[in-house]
Write an enzyme that holds these catalytic residues in place. Structure first.
Site, PDB file in Angstrom:
ATOM      1  N   ALA A  99       0.841  -1.200   0.000  1.00 34.93           N
ATOM      2  CA  ALA A  99       0.000   0.000   0.000  1.00 34.93           C
ATOM      3  C   ALA A  99       0.871   1.242   0.000  1.00 34.93           C
ATOM      4  O   ALA A  99       1.960   1.255   0.582  1.00 34.93           O
ATOM      5  CB  ALA A  99      -0.914   0.014   1.230  1.00 34.93           C
ATOM      6  N   LEU A 100       0.384   2.270  -0.662  1.00 33.88           N
ATOM      7  CA  LEU A 100       0.974   3.588  -0.540  1.00 33.88           C
ATOM      8  C   LEU A 100       0.302   4.257   0.654  1.00 33.88           C
ATOM      9  O   LEU A 100      -0.898   4.529   0.629  1.00 33.88           O
ATOM     10  CB  LEU A 100       0.745   4.402  -1.813  1.00 33.88           C
ATOM     11  CG  LEU A 100       1.299   5.826  -1.801  1.00 33.88           C
ATOM     12  CD1 LEU A 100       2.826   5.816  -1.731  1.00 33.88           C
ATOM     13  CD2 LEU A 100       0.828   6.600  -3.041  1.00 33.88           C
TER      14      LEU A 100
ATOM     15  N   GLY B 167       2.966  -4.861   5.030  1.00 31.53           N
ATOM     16  CA  GLY B 167       3.721  -5.543   6.063  1.00 31.53           C
ATOM     17  C   GLY B 167       5.178  -5.797   5.742  1.00 31.53           C
ATOM     18  O   GLY B 167       6.089  -5.370   6.457  1.00 31.53           O
ATOM     19  N   GLY B 168       5.450  -6.514   4.655  1.00 31.76           N
ATOM     20  CA  GLY B 168       6.827  -6.847   4.313  1.00 31.76           C
ATOM     21  C   GLY B 168       7.667  -5.637   3.986  1.00 31.76           C
ATOM     22  O   GLY B 168       8.871  -5.591   4.277  1.00 31.76           O
TER      23      GLY B 168
ATOM     24  N   SER C 190       2.208 -11.487  19.982  1.00 33.43           N
ATOM     25  CA  SER C 190       2.080 -10.095  20.377  1.00 33.43           C
ATOM     26  C   SER C 190       0.866  -9.925  21.281  1.00 33.43           C
ATOM     27  O   SER C 190      -0.240 -10.364  20.944  1.00 33.43           O
ATOM     28  CB  SER C 190       1.930  -9.215  19.132  1.00 33.43           C
ATOM     29  OG  SER C 190       1.641  -7.891  19.493  1.00 33.43           O
TER      30      SER C 190
ATOM     31  N   SER D 264       1.833   7.197  17.125  1.00 35.48           N
ATOM     32  CA  SER D 264       1.126   6.453  16.089  1.00 35.48           C
ATOM     33  C   SER D 264       1.402   4.970  16.314  1.00 35.48           C
ATOM     34  O   SER D 264       2.485   4.587  16.759  1.00 35.48           O
ATOM     35  CB  SER D 264       1.600   6.866  14.699  1.00 35.48           C
ATOM     36  OG  SER D 264       1.057   6.014  13.697  1.00 35.48           O
TER      37      SER D 264
ATOM     38  N   ASP E 251       5.029  -4.676  12.519  1.00 37.81           N
ATOM     39  CA  ASP E 251       6.042  -4.929  11.488  1.00 37.81           C
ATOM     40  C   ASP E 251       7.441  -4.657  12.031  1.00 37.81           C
ATOM     41  O   ASP E 251       8.397  -5.380  11.718  1.00 37.81           O
ATOM     42  CB  ASP E 251       5.787  -4.056  10.261  1.00 37.81           C
ATOM     43  CG  ASP E 251       4.419  -4.299   9.647  1.00 37.81           C
ATOM     44  OD1 ASP E 251       3.966  -5.449   9.671  1.00 37.81           O
ATOM     45  OD2 ASP E 251       3.822  -3.338   9.136  1.00 37.81           O
TER      46      ASP E 251
END
Length: 321
Positions: free
Chosen positions: A18-19, A46-47, A230, A256, A262
């Protein structure tokens, strides 16, 4: 105990990049026009985020990802600006955007995540070919993020099997069907959060004992060599064969939360790939996630913050699991 050995080559796979756009407003309100600050753009998914943090830690992790349309071009430009290597598979669809709006009146962050393009069968095959065509072959591949529309989760299962046969260790951060598909094949490392793992197993992981038992069951069943669970504000567990440790989160007020998971994965894999002890890897992972909480939008962890926070992380080794 599970052991690790130093390995030279890391890579990441982002099936639905995603941008990322971030901005801020005085207040999020219905009907009124919301006057936004100048937007910031980052390469996301993610990656991609994992690779960004690995680079800041001093490592190298080329990104394998599908890109299409103007958003895809902008994302690729952001990768180049950060000095990240990319193995791009062109697609017909438009790379998705996600955007984050910070509401100053509430001190709250609103995150809007769009679904992304559907991939055709030929595009999925091209991605798989890119994975197996990398030279040099990665020792560890981090597959992180959501599955794109049109992709059968069974392909992820088969991908995991093929990677293992070729000696590539798969580190998986996925949810829902993607998580189940990876565990069905068996992976080197898996990083679900408490809800994702609970949904996958069909039960609530309400306390530490239930969380530890669930992680141990995955290891004992051969579904993962390492389970990094997590727990959000409560911290994280790391469980392997004969090893278990817990690290509480650091007392940080988040600027944030974008990319914290990630960053955790990046710190964990980077340390394990270098042959670090698992408790040291867990400490770096928590420090990287905490550092990302201090960065606005999807700016991700800064190396200086990771190094500053790392000594503050307390890891409790729970003994032979």
């Amino acid at each position: 105990m599970s052991t690790t050995s130093p390995s030279g080559v890391l890579a990441t796979l982002t099936l639905n990049p995603a941008l990322d756009l971030q901005t801020a407003v005085d207040a999020v309100e219905p009907e009124n026009k919301l006057r936004c600050d100048a937007p910031r753009q980052d390469a996301g998914g993610g990656g991609v985020n994992v690779a960004r943090v690995i680079r800041r830690l001093g490592g190298r992790a080329p990104c394998i990802l599908p890109l299409g349309g103007p958003s895809g071009q902008s994302l690729q430009a952001r990768l180049q600006a950060e000095g990240l290597e990319a193995v791009v598979v062109p697609i017909a669809g438009e790379t998705r955007q996600s955007f984050t709006v910070f509401d100053r009146s509430r001190g709250a962050e609103f995150r809007f995540v769009l679904p992304g393009p559907k991939l055709g069968a030929g595009e999925v095959r091209a991605l798989e070919a890119a994975v197996f065509g990398m030279a040099p072959r990665p020792d560890i591949l981090v597959a992180s993020g959501s599955l794109p529309g049109g992709m059968d989760p069974g392909r992820l299962t088969r991908l995991a099997v093929r990677l293992r046969r070729r000696g590539v260790r798969l580190a998986l951060d996925a949810s829902g069907a993607g998580l189940k598909a990876g565990l069905e094949a068996g992976v080197w490392l898996v990083k679900p959060n408490r809800k994702e793992l609970g949904d996958c197993l069909g039960r609530d992981l309400i306390d530490r004992a239930a969380q530890l038992d669930a992680a141990l069951a995955l290891v004992a069943g051969g579904q993962a060599e390492w389970v990094a669970l997590s727990l959000g504000a409560e911290g994280a567990l790391l469980v392997g064969d004969g090893f278990a440790a817990y690290a509480p989160s650091l007392p940080i007020t988040p600027v944030s939360t974008v990319g914290a998971g990630d960053s955790f994965m990046a710190g964990l894999v980077w340390e394990l790939s270098r042959g670090s002890r698992p408790e040291a890897a867990l400490a770096t992972a928590v420090a990287a996630a905490s550092a990302t909480l201090l960065s606005p939008g999807s700016g991700m962890a800064r190396r200086a913050d990771i190094r500053r926070l790392r000594p503050q992380v307390r890891v409790e080794v729970l003994g032979p699991a």
